[in-house]
Design a protein around this motif. Sequence first.
Motif: not given
Lengths: 269, 331
Positions: B244-253, B295-298, B259-267
């Motif tokens: 969820w965080i990956a998707l919300l980070l990268g941009g839902s929709g 994660v919560g803070l993020l 995919i970018l969000g998954a990258g940021i998450l792993m970073l």
Amino acid sequence: MQTEQTESEASEGVTEPILAVEEVTKTFGELLAVDNCSFEIEDGSITGLIGPNGAGKSTMFNVISGFYQPDSGTVRFNDEDITGLPPNEIAHKGLVRTFQITRDLTEMTVMENMMLTPKNQTGESMFRAVFDRGTIDRENDAIAERADELLELFQLDHLRDEFSGNLSGGQRKLLEMARMLMLEPDVMLLDEPMAGVNPTLENDIVERIEALNREEDVTFMIVEHDMGLVMDLCDRIVVMNEGTDLAAGPPSTIQNDERVLEAYLGGGS
Amino acid sequence: MIGAPLQIANVEGYLLTVLIWVGIYGLMALGLNIQWGQTGLFNIGVIGFVAVGGYTSATLTIPPSSSYFGGFGFPFPVGLVGGMLAAGFVAFLIAIPVLRLREDYLAIATIGFQEIIRLVYLNEEWYAGGPRGLRVEAPYRDLWESALPGVNFNWMWIIMLVLLLVIFYVVLERLNNSPFGRVLKSIREDEDVALAAGKYVYGYKMRSFVFGCMIMGAAGSIQAHYIGYINPDFFWPLITFYVWIALLLGGSGNNKGAILGAGILMLFLEGTNLLKADLALVSSTQLDAMRFALVGLLLVGLMQYRPEGVLGERRSLFEGGGDSGGSADAD
């Protein structure tokens, strides 16, 4: 008697009813929202549905359009029993509705709003959407052409690529009507199309309704609180009170109906 | 201040590992994007469908044995496709009753499902060894080593993940830019409008949900074969929230955003690992606890400053998904 008079007047007209509500009852728990209500809409007419607040008008719309299941009674459209059909099937039969509070697809553009509604689009199949782009592009072009025509008619063409969430209240009302017209309906149920609309735009909407009625033969049923407007616009009025049909007839008759006046003025018994 | 000798010695291996996880999370986030980002379906049981995909794929490909169910010895592609189909089928069964109800019920059903399925795999030892799990062979290893001796085998996974991501990306983009995608969007915005416009909302929600879960199943299959091992410990609900965080980070929709969000998450996850390895600021247990807080803070920070994510299409996360309440206006 008043009712006999109106019924005989209705039968004098040549047109048969396109929509008939027969003894519909709808309850929510203890609340009797629609109580044994019956009326008919003539093909090609503009019919007003009026009544005091809480008379059951919107509930009636929801029953007709399939959003609510009635407890009893039938709804007939084009001589077909449509009672209890889901809203999407009723819409595809050519009976469409708009909502009292405009429902927005806010994060879709005006054009996307318009292109949503046409039925049986090839690209609504997942497989064809992925593997048959040619057909989809051709269909999209045809749909877009029709959509552009309607947007021009509704004077929304300059907002074509705007998110519909950025439109004004009145423009949203227009967009909602235009969107539903993409289905090429026989009957449109409009739930307070003028609410919150400025007078200039109100005139526009009235003109659109009259033009569609005259030129494209769309039958309208309109819930509206502005009495002057209803009396001007509509050929026929149905009055609801306390969930049931109180009177029906041409505006001139309704205006002088004692029971209607009583219902509006809140007279007892 | 790179101090840990292990990482210096094997930078390539480390980066490959991180990239493989970006790919696996990327698949999960793509699956979630068609459900939440495009249709507004609130699936908070992502890892449950990943588990079904992984376990099914494992069972289909491992050699037969009496100590677990089957072992069918099929080649890897059969496992991958089988895992996807199984995840899709389970999603279908869950969705039959739930998708007719208000959207919150899907959330309740999926969050329950992911816990139940993990406990089933844990307790039904006859099926896949329960807590012991199964050893799953990586496919094409011999082929790779004879064709490209000396090249890190993990490149095979990178190639496979890039291939899968590209295929799913293209398919999802085509769906998104089609009348099908328009209907999904309208359901996300307001289900009643889609109904009034004559769309069979239930069918569209079903297709979106099942397809998204199939992609999650694919992620599960890759994950099991990449790790070479599968047991219930890989499928804690926490992973769902990472997705969820990956998707919300990268941009839902937005599929690129997923995919970018998954990258940021792993970073982010690996970055916090470096806190431990190189800066030695916190102990390993402290770090694991701290990560939850971070994660919560993020997420809080995200809501405050960029609610639509990096590449988000929607201007807000938790509004505009159609009010789930009454089905139509009251009088």
